[in-house]
Design a protein around this motif. Sequence first.
Motif, PDB file in Angstrom:
ATOM      1  N   ALA A 266     155.666  29.716  35.035  1.00 52.63           N
ATOM      2  CA  ALA A 266     155.511  28.261  34.867  1.00 52.63           C
ATOM      3  C   ALA A 266     156.219  27.763  33.612  1.00 52.63           C
ATOM      4  O   ALA A 266     156.658  26.614  33.565  1.00 52.63           O
ATOM      5  CB  ALA A 266     154.027  27.905  34.816  1.00 52.63           C
ATOM      6  N   SER A 267     156.329  28.638  32.591  1.00 49.41           N
ATOM      7  CA  SER A 267     156.935  28.165  31.344  1.00 49.41           C
ATOM      8  C   SER A 267     158.380  28.628  31.187  1.00 49.41           C
ATOM      9  O   SER A 267     158.987  28.414  30.142  1.00 49.41           O
ATOM     10  CB  SER A 267     156.094  28.636  30.152  1.00 49.41           C
ATOM     11  OG  SER A 267     155.921  30.023  30.219  1.00 49.41           O
ATOM     12  N   HIS A 268     158.939  29.248  32.221  1.00 46.98           N
ATOM     13  CA  HIS A 268     160.291  29.810  32.078  1.00 46.98           C
ATOM     14  C   HIS A 268     161.346  28.708  31.986  1.00 46.98           C
ATOM     15  O   HIS A 268     161.355  27.764  32.781  1.00 46.98           O
ATOM     16  CB  HIS A 268     160.593  30.720  33.276  1.00 46.98           C
ATOM     17  CG  HIS A 268     161.613  31.766  32.963  1.00 46.98           C
ATOM     18  ND1 HIS A 268     162.938  31.466  32.765  1.00 46.98           N
ATOM     19  CD2 HIS A 268     161.497  33.106  32.777  1.00 46.98           C
ATOM     20  CE1 HIS A 268     163.596  32.582  32.485  1.00 46.98           C
ATOM     21  NE2 HIS A 268     162.736  33.593  32.496  1.00 46.98           N
ATOM     22  N   THR A 282     143.610  25.331  36.891  1.00 44.52           N
ATOM     23  CA  THR A 282     144.872  26.045  36.663  1.00 44.52           C
ATOM     24  C   THR A 282     146.061  25.119  36.895  1.00 44.52           C
ATOM     25  O   THR A 282     147.093  25.248  36.228  1.00 44.52           O
ATOM     26  CB  THR A 282     144.953  27.299  37.565  1.00 44.52           C
ATOM     27  OG1 THR A 282     143.754  28.048  37.404  1.00 44.52           O
ATOM     28  CG2 THR A 282     146.124  28.175  37.184  1.00 44.52           C
ATOM     29  N   GLY A 283     145.910  24.177  37.804  1.00 43.44           N
ATOM     30  CA  GLY A 283     146.977  23.189  38.030  1.00 43.44           C
ATOM     31  C   GLY A 283     147.303  22.434  36.750  1.00 43.44           C
ATOM     32  O   GLY A 283     148.470  22.194  36.426  1.00 43.44           O
ATOM     33  N   LYS A 284     146.260  22.087  35.996  1.00 44.50           N
ATOM     34  CA  LYS A 284     146.482  21.395  34.722  1.00 44.50           C
ATOM     35  C   LYS A 284     147.258  22.288  33.755  1.00 44.50           C
ATOM     36  O   LYS A 284     148.122  21.820  33.023  1.00 44.50           O
ATOM     37  CB  LYS A 284     145.138  21.040  34.085  1.00 44.50           C
ATOM     38  CG  LYS A 284     144.457  19.861  34.712  1.00 44.50           C
ATOM     39  CD  LYS A 284     143.181  19.606  33.921  1.00 44.50           C
ATOM     40  CE  LYS A 284     142.520  18.324  34.322  1.00 44.50           C
ATOM     41  NZ  LYS A 284     141.349  18.042  33.502  1.00 44.50           N
ATOM     42  N   ILE A 285     146.908  23.586  33.766  1.00 47.28           N
ATOM     43  CA  ILE A 285     147.588  24.527  32.853  1.00 47.28           C
ATOM     44  C   ILE A 285     149.071  24.624  33.187  1.00 47.28           C
ATOM     45  O   ILE A 285     149.930  24.535  32.316  1.00 47.28           O
ATOM     46  CB  ILE A 285     146.935  25.933  32.911  1.00 47.28           C
ATOM     47  CG1 ILE A 285     145.502  25.865  32.387  1.00 47.28           C
ATOM     48  CG2 ILE A 285     147.754  26.955  32.136  1.00 47.28           C
ATOM     49  CD1 ILE A 285     144.710  27.165  32.546  1.00 47.28           C
ATOM     50  N   VAL A 286     149.390  24.777  34.479  1.00 49.52           N
ATOM     51  CA  VAL A 286     150.815  24.971  34.813  1.00 49.52           C
ATOM     52  C   VAL A 286     151.615  23.690  34.562  1.00 49.52           C
ATOM     53  O   VAL A 286     152.786  23.749  34.163  1.00 49.52           O
ATOM     54  CB  VAL A 286     151.042  25.516  36.250  1.00 49.52           C
ATOM     55  CG1 VAL A 286     150.425  26.888  36.421  1.00 49.52           C
ATOM     56  CG2 VAL A 286     150.577  24.575  37.325  1.00 49.52           C
ATOM     57  N   LEU A 287     150.960  22.546  34.751  1.00 49.64           N
ATOM     58  CA  LEU A 287     151.651  21.286  34.458  1.00 49.64           C
ATOM     59  C   LEU A 287     151.971  21.208  32.966  1.00 49.64           C
ATOM     60  O   LEU A 287     153.065  20.804  32.561  1.00 49.64           O
ATOM     61  CB  LEU A 287     150.742  20.126  34.873  1.00 49.64           C
ATOM     62  CG  LEU A 287     151.380  18.764  35.087  1.00 49.64           C
ATOM     63  CD1 LEU A 287     152.521  18.830  36.079  1.00 49.64           C
ATOM     64  CD2 LEU A 287     150.329  17.772  35.583  1.00 49.64           C
ATOM     65  N   THR A 299     155.051  20.634  41.848  1.00 46.01           N
ATOM     66  CA  THR A 299     154.249  20.218  42.999  1.00 46.01           C
ATOM     67  C   THR A 299     152.907  20.947  42.895  1.00 46.01           C
ATOM     68  O   THR A 299     152.890  22.156  42.637  1.00 46.01           O
ATOM     69  CB  THR A 299     154.912  20.658  44.324  1.00 46.01           C
ATOM     70  OG1 THR A 299     156.299  20.393  44.245  1.00 46.01           O
ATOM     71  CG2 THR A 299     154.322  19.944  45.508  1.00 46.01           C
ATOM     72  N   LEU A 300     151.814  20.215  43.084  1.00 43.36           N
ATOM     73  CA  LEU A 300     150.493  20.826  42.934  1.00 43.36           C
ATOM     74  C   LEU A 300     149.658  20.585  44.176  1.00 43.36           C
ATOM     75  O   LEU A 300     149.557  19.447  44.648  1.00 43.36           O
ATOM     76  CB  LEU A 300     149.751  20.200  41.740  1.00 43.36           C
ATOM     77  CG  LEU A 300     150.372  20.335  40.353  1.00 43.36           C
ATOM     78  CD1 LEU A 300     149.601  19.478  39.346  1.00 43.36           C
ATOM     79  CD2 LEU A 300     150.376  21.792  39.900  1.00 43.36           C
ATOM     80  N   GLU A 301     149.062  21.655  44.695  1.00 44.02           N
ATOM     81  CA  GLU A 301     148.074  21.495  45.775  1.00 44.02           C
ATOM     82  C   GLU A 301     146.794  22.150  45.258  1.00 44.02           C
ATOM     83  O   GLU A 301     146.742  23.353  45.069  1.00 44.02           O
ATOM     84  CB  GLU A 301     148.599  22.152  47.053  1.00 44.02           C
ATOM     85  CG  GLU A 301     147.880  21.652  48.293  1.00 44.02           C
ATOM     86  CD  GLU A 301     146.780  22.580  48.723  1.00 44.02           C
ATOM     87  OE1 GLU A 301     145.621  22.338  48.305  1.00 44.02           O
ATOM     88  OE2 GLU A 301     147.059  23.535  49.460  1.00 44.02           O
ATOM     89  N   LEU A 302     145.776  21.304  44.985  1.00 43.16           N
ATOM     90  CA  LEU A 302     144.643  21.781  44.187  1.00 43.16           C
ATOM     91  C   LEU A 302     143.331  21.734  44.972  1.00 43.16           C
ATOM     92  O   LEU A 302     143.324  21.829  46.181  1.00 43.16           O
ATOM     93  CB  LEU A 302     144.571  20.951  42.894  1.00 43.16           C
ATOM     94  CG  LEU A 302     145.899  20.900  42.105  1.00 43.16           C
ATOM     95  CD1 LEU A 302     145.800  19.953  40.933  1.00 43.16           C
ATOM     96  CD2 LEU A 302     146.320  22.287  41.635  1.00 43.16           C
ATOM     97  N   GLY A 303     142.250  21.578  44.253  1.00 45.86           N
ATOM     98  CA  GLY A 303     140.938  21.685  44.876  1.00 45.86           C
ATOM     99  C   GLY A 303     140.536  20.456  45.679  1.00 45.86           C
ATOM    100  O   GLY A 303     141.259  19.468  45.747  1.00 45.86           O
ATOM    101  N   LYS A 502     144.469  11.785  43.934  1.00 34.60           N
ATOM    102  CA  LYS A 502     143.707  12.015  42.693  1.00 34.60           C
ATOM    103  C   LYS A 502     143.920  13.443  42.155  1.00 34.60           C
ATOM    104  O   LYS A 502     145.049  13.929  42.129  1.00 34.60           O
ATOM    105  CB  LYS A 502     142.224  11.698  42.937  1.00 34.60           C
ATOM    106  CG  LYS A 502     142.008  10.235  43.347  1.00 34.60           C
ATOM    107  CD  LYS A 502     140.550   9.851  43.329  1.00 34.60           C
ATOM    108  CE  LYS A 502     139.933   9.928  44.702  1.00 34.60           C
ATOM    109  NZ  LYS A 502     138.511   9.550  44.712  1.00 34.60           N
ATOM    110  N   MET A 503     142.831  14.126  41.774  1.00 31.70           N
ATOM    111  CA  MET A 503     143.017  15.437  41.133  1.00 31.70           C
ATOM    112  C   MET A 503     143.135  16.582  42.149  1.00 31.70           C
ATOM    113  O   MET A 503     143.009  17.753  41.805  1.00 31.70           O
ATOM    114  CB  MET A 503     141.883  15.713  40.141  1.00 31.70           C
ATOM    115  CG  MET A 503     142.043  14.841  38.906  1.00 31.70           C
ATOM    116  SD  MET A 503     140.698  15.007  37.747  1.00 31.70           S
ATOM    117  CE  MET A 503     141.095  16.569  37.004  1.00 31.70           C
ATOM    118  N   SER A 504     143.404  16.221  43.398  1.00 27.90           N
ATOM    119  CA  SER A 504     143.668  17.261  44.395  1.00 27.90           C
ATOM    120  C   SER A 504     145.154  17.600  44.488  1.00 27.90           C
ATOM    121  O   SER A 504     145.522  18.476  45.270  1.00 27.90           O
ATOM    122  CB  SER A 504     143.146  16.831  45.765  1.00 27.90           C
ATOM    123  OG  SER A 504     141.742  16.916  45.785  1.00 27.90           O
ATOM    124  N   GLY A 505     145.974  16.931  43.712  1.00 27.49           N
ATOM    125  CA  GLY A 505     147.352  17.387  43.705  1.00 27.49           C
ATOM    126  C   GLY A 505     148.403  16.329  43.487  1.00 27.49           C
ATOM    127  O   GLY A 505     148.107  15.152  43.308  1.00 27.49           O
TER     128      GLY A 505
END
Length: 534
Positions: A266-268, A282-287, A299-303, A502-505
């Motif tokens: 994610a940080s490369h 974890t989505g917040k962390i990778v963002l 792109t995030l697909e979350l809870g 919302k916070m689902s992605g």
Amino acid sequence: MATRRISSLISRSFSSSSAAALLLQGRNSRSIRRFGTAVAAEEPITPPVKVEHTQLLINGQFVDSASGKTFPTLDPRTGEVIAHVAEGDSEDINRAVSAARKAFDEGPWPKMTAYERSRILLRFADLIEKHNDEIAALETWDNGKPFEQAAEVEVPMLARLIRYYAGWADKIHGLTVPADGPYHVQTLHEPIGVAGQIIPWNFPLLMYAWKIGPALACGNAIVLKTAEQTPLSALYVSKLLYEAGLPAGVLNVVSGFGPIAGAALASHMDVDKLAFTGSTATGKIVLELSSKSNLKPVTLELGGKSPFIICEDADVDQAVELAHFALFFNQGQCCCAGSRTFVHERVYDEFVEKAKARALKRVVGDPFKKGVEQGPQIDLEQFEKIMKFIKSGIESGATLESGGERLGSKGYYIQPTVFSDVKDGMAIATEEIFGPVQSILKFNDLDEVIRRANATRYGLAAGVFTKSLDNTNTLTRALKAGTVWVNCFDIFDAAIPFGGYKMSGQGREKGIYSLQNYLQVKAVVTPLKNPAWL
Ligand code: ADP
């Protein structure tokens, strides 16, 4: 086999007597251990497959990790080791990114005709079909999901998704744009470059296809990090992709842990795009890792905490079956699970009684056994988390209608659990449980249920069960969710976009919408020398 997709499987589940429908309805009572029996007392069935690949797949070759370290991947039926798998760290991510970079910058993949790319993907789909049952067995062994579900739904769906994206490969192109002035303006749709992709453990193969399908169709190179709980199936199928003719380095698969290998990806600085499926935390962390490195688009697909709304006009028997499926499918380990079952007060009592009876009938057992609907949860951590939620449901005053306990003494089996009298503020109504725990809530008015259904930070999916067109139109517009299933649930065709409000992605996967995640749009402007012919 390929036609037995999840959509047809579910839509048939009310009417058909096919084996697939029985799998969902749990009517196949021959040689089945019933709910409540000590599943783990019997010896686990020997999986009909051998583990062939445990190394990292870098530049088209299976290799050890740079550190030489391995980690065990466990059988959820017993907690015992299936195999030791190479553990990738930041150095391995560097190696994989270099291979992908070279494949993209210098290799044949982005330059070959889109038709050739599509033919490689089509050959890959054929090989998946050829090895359907080995792939499914590996998935069941590593994940614990019923073999029939893996073999009849998920692996055929994997092949279907790859064919779908093969079909897109030679249909991706830009536009000619009218300009205010003597200019010829066109857009080129180019691959982004190296895509980093991080996938979860609940649907390892489908998440793999949702990620690699659009990225490859658009001509990108990939570094994929699998979930540490389920590294095996992606290694197996990726070898088939190389057999199908993928040039070296276009897809690299690194097994390893999230905070090490995942964070390194994610940080490369040389990864041009990141796609992630997993928890919102974890989505917040990778963002953040993206924003602290090179601002790669994410792109995030979350809870999720999806409402499933059963209106007063519903056929209760059908509603019970669908709500049961919406929650318990895949051991309840679905980000879009219908985990808040809202039932109109006029049908509430009948619904609760029948939902309890259905859960008591659910067939739990060794996922390799025919007719089993529910296997073990993925691991001890998830098992303990779910048991804590069950305890909190009881303590907060919800009525435990069925289940609530561990099943057997080995592995991570949990009784199908139903709570009624659930109130909006209870943890079982607000938090993502990710397990076989149904929470039933009562409502009496459409506006009220809309307000309550939307009162969540999540917005991944919603279900509606009604005969009324007016209810359908009101609810489908009012619910804040990326997918609304009406009188059906978990329909996952390749062409249907999926993603969260919302916070689902952020962003959408599958379908035409997934392609834009993997394309750059370049505007090309050239002057027209002879404006007389504008
Ligand atoms: P879950 O809680 O369901 O396991 P996670 O969001 O933790 O979901 O995991 C989903 C994927 O994200 C897995 O591949 C995991 O290894 C990865 N992951 C976990 N933590 C991190 C992190 N800090 N950075 C990048 N990836 C991570």
